[in-house]
Design a protein around this motif. Structure first.
Motif, short mmCIF file in Angstrom:
data_model
loop_
_atom_site.label_atom_id
_atom_site.label_comp_id
_atom_site.label_asym_id
_atom_site.label_seq_id
_atom_site.Cartn_x
_atom_site.Cartn_y
_atom_site.Cartn_z
N GLN A 172 0.83 -1.20 0.00
CA GLN A 172 0.00 0.00 0.00
C GLN A 172 0.87 1.25 0.00
OE1 GLN A 172 -3.03 -0.03 3.06
NE2 GLN A 172 -3.56 -2.16 2.68
N LEU A 173 1.92 1.22 0.79
CA LEU A 173 2.83 2.37 0.84
C LEU A 173 3.54 2.54 -0.50
CD1 LEU A 173 4.17 4.59 2.57
CD2 LEU A 173 5.96 2.91 3.15
N ALA A 174 4.03 1.44 -1.07
CA ALA A 174 4.78 1.51 -2.33
C ALA A 174 3.92 2.00 -3.49
CB ALA A 174 5.37 0.15 -2.66
N ASN A 175 2.62 1.77 -3.41
CA ASN A 175 1.71 2.19 -4.48
C ASN A 175 1.18 3.61 -4.28
OD1 ASN A 175 1.89 -0.27 -5.86
ND2 ASN A 175 0.24 -1.18 -4.66
N SER A 176 1.65 4.29 -3.26
CA SER A 176 1.20 5.65 -2.97
C SER A 176 2.29 6.66 -3.32
CB SER A 176 0.85 5.77 -1.48
OG SER A 176 2.02 5.69 -0.68
N SER A 177 1.93 7.92 -3.27
CA SER A 177 2.91 8.98 -3.52
C SER A 177 2.39 10.27 -2.92
CB SER A 177 3.16 9.14 -5.03
OG SER A 177 1.97 9.53 -5.68
N ILE A 178 3.27 11.25 -2.80
CA ILE A 178 2.87 12.58 -2.34
C ILE A 178 3.27 13.60 -3.39
CG2 ILE A 178 3.07 11.97 0.10
CD1 ILE A 178 5.69 13.58 0.14
N SER A 179 2.54 14.70 -3.44
CA SER A 179 2.83 15.77 -4.39
C SER A 179 3.32 16.99 -3.65
CB SER A 179 1.57 16.11 -5.20
OG SER A 179 1.82 17.19 -6.08
N HIS A 180 4.43 17.56 -4.13
CA HIS A 180 4.98 18.76 -3.51
C HIS A 180 5.53 19.66 -4.61
CE1 HIS A 180 6.71 21.27 -0.39
NE2 HIS A 180 7.88 21.23 -1.02
N HIS A 181 4.91 20.83 -4.77
CA HIS A 181 5.33 21.78 -5.81
C HIS A 181 5.40 21.11 -7.18
CE1 HIS A 181 5.83 24.70 -2.76
NE2 HIS A 181 7.03 24.34 -2.35
N SER A 182 4.33 20.38 -7.51
CA SER A 182 4.18 19.72 -8.82
C SER A 182 5.10 18.53 -9.01
CB SER A 182 4.41 20.72 -9.97
OG SER A 182 3.49 21.80 -9.89
#
Length: 358
Positions: free
Chosen positions: A269-279
């Motif tokens: 679940q963690l590996a399939n996630s991501s975060i967005s920061h300044h595009s």
């Protein structure tokens, strides 16, 4: 002067057998294991608001008795008056969750019911223009004190434990999770058929994220990882920030094989996630080590065993889950005795959870 018993029968409510301090401590441990940082904040706010409303209820009764002014609302005269006041409505609401149907909360409910019964006796006398019984009033004041003391103890606990959480991840910090480990270890010592597993997780290449993108992104990554972890576990499981980019999981009543599969599902679940920061999108993975909390060695020894398994996962290419069976390791009795020979023995018994198994 009439006796209070000659007026209106007092309903003593539910009787609760275990009113010892140890019972209270068990409830607090259960709350600490089960509640999130936000839950403690809400608990403290609700208790404060409800207690203030009950102060106003108390003030109205005192004023009415002094001024000889009848009171007619249900929160003063109904047989179930304890359900009509603000505090009673709050208790009814939280009792919908079985987590609160125990120990201190049940005793508070008992005091609250008895307090309203005692108040109803006084108000009955007041409304019927009878002389207020001094013994009944003294009983009422004593119940008010006991009720207030019990609620304040719970309020202080909720306020104190807001400080037991890491501000970045809003998970338990290391000091508070140690008490959960101690509680699980104690349960294991008392029951031969009780099992508990622990897991260590470490975010992969976290230092590079901080060095390349800065600590703001690093904090976002920690917060994101913590949310994934916390959302993925059962309510009576625990995950904490153990230090830096490391996290510790506690899985009560779970055997090693099941814990390995659960942790590997969390890893995916963690590996399939991501975060967005300044595009920019930032992915995140972690390496996990899983083992049992062992009744034949100390707690530090079990956590260290999980830590060794986690580093074995790092050496296996990161973003994987490794388990180690405590029963396969002979001679590990304490953290202090964990020498190089035993460490190597643990490493030899590390097994990677096969990808794709759920």
């Amino acid at each position: 002067m009439k006796k209070a018993d000659d007026q209106l029968p007092v309903n003593t409510g539910r009787q609760h057998a275990n009113t010892s301090r140890s019972g209270t401590d068990n409830v607090m441990n259960n709350l600490l294991e089960s509640l999130h940082h936000d839950d403690f904040e809400q608990l403290a706010a609700d208790i404060k608001q409800s207690l203030e409303a009950h102060r106003h209820w108390m003030q109205r009764i005192t004023t009415a008795l002094v001024a000889r002014q009848p009171l007619e609302e249900n929160q003063f005269i109904a047989v179930d008056a304890h359900l009509h006041c603000h505090f009673g409505r709050w208790l009814t609401k939280i009792f919908q969750d079985e987590l609160f149907q125990q120990g201190s909360f049940l005793r508070i409910e008992q005091y609250h019911r008895q307090l309203h019964d005692a108040a109803r006796t006084l108000i009955y006398q007041l409304n019927h223009h009878a002389e207020v019984d001094i013994a009944a009033f003294e009983k009422f004041m004593q119940l008010q004190k006991e009720f207030f003391d019990m609620v304040m103890m719970l309020f202080e606990f909720s306020v104190l434990n807001k400080q037991q959480f890491d501000p970045t991840t809003r998970l338990m910090n290391r000091r508070s999770v140690d008490s959960v480990l101690a509680n699980e270890y104690s349960r294991m010592q008392r029951a031969d058929d009780y099992y508990c597993c622990v897991a260590m997780a470490d975010i992969d290449q976290f230092k590079q994220v901080n060095d390349l993108w800065g600590h703001d992104v690093g904090d976002l990554l920690l917060s994101h990882t913590a949310k994934i972890f916390n959302d993925a576990i059962r309510r009576h499981d625990t995950v904490s920030r153990y230090g830096g980019e490391e996290f510790l999981f506690i899985f009560p009543d779970m055997r090693l094989e099941q814990a390995g599969l659960v942790v590997d599902r969390i890893r995916k679940q963690l590996a399939n996630s991501s975060i967005s920061h300044h595009s920019h999108l930032h992915s995140v993975t972690a390496s996990f080590g899983v083992t049992q909390l062992c009744r034949h060695c100390d707690i530090k020894g079990s956590v260290k065993r999980a830590d060794i398994a986690m580093y074995a996962a790092k050496e296996s290419g990161r973003n994987c889950t490794v388990t180690v069976d405590s029963q396969a390791v002979v001679g590990q009795t304490s953290y202090e005795h964990l020498n190089k020979e035993i460490t190597e023995l643990i490493r030899q018994h590390c097994k990677r959870v096969a990808p794709g198994t759920d």
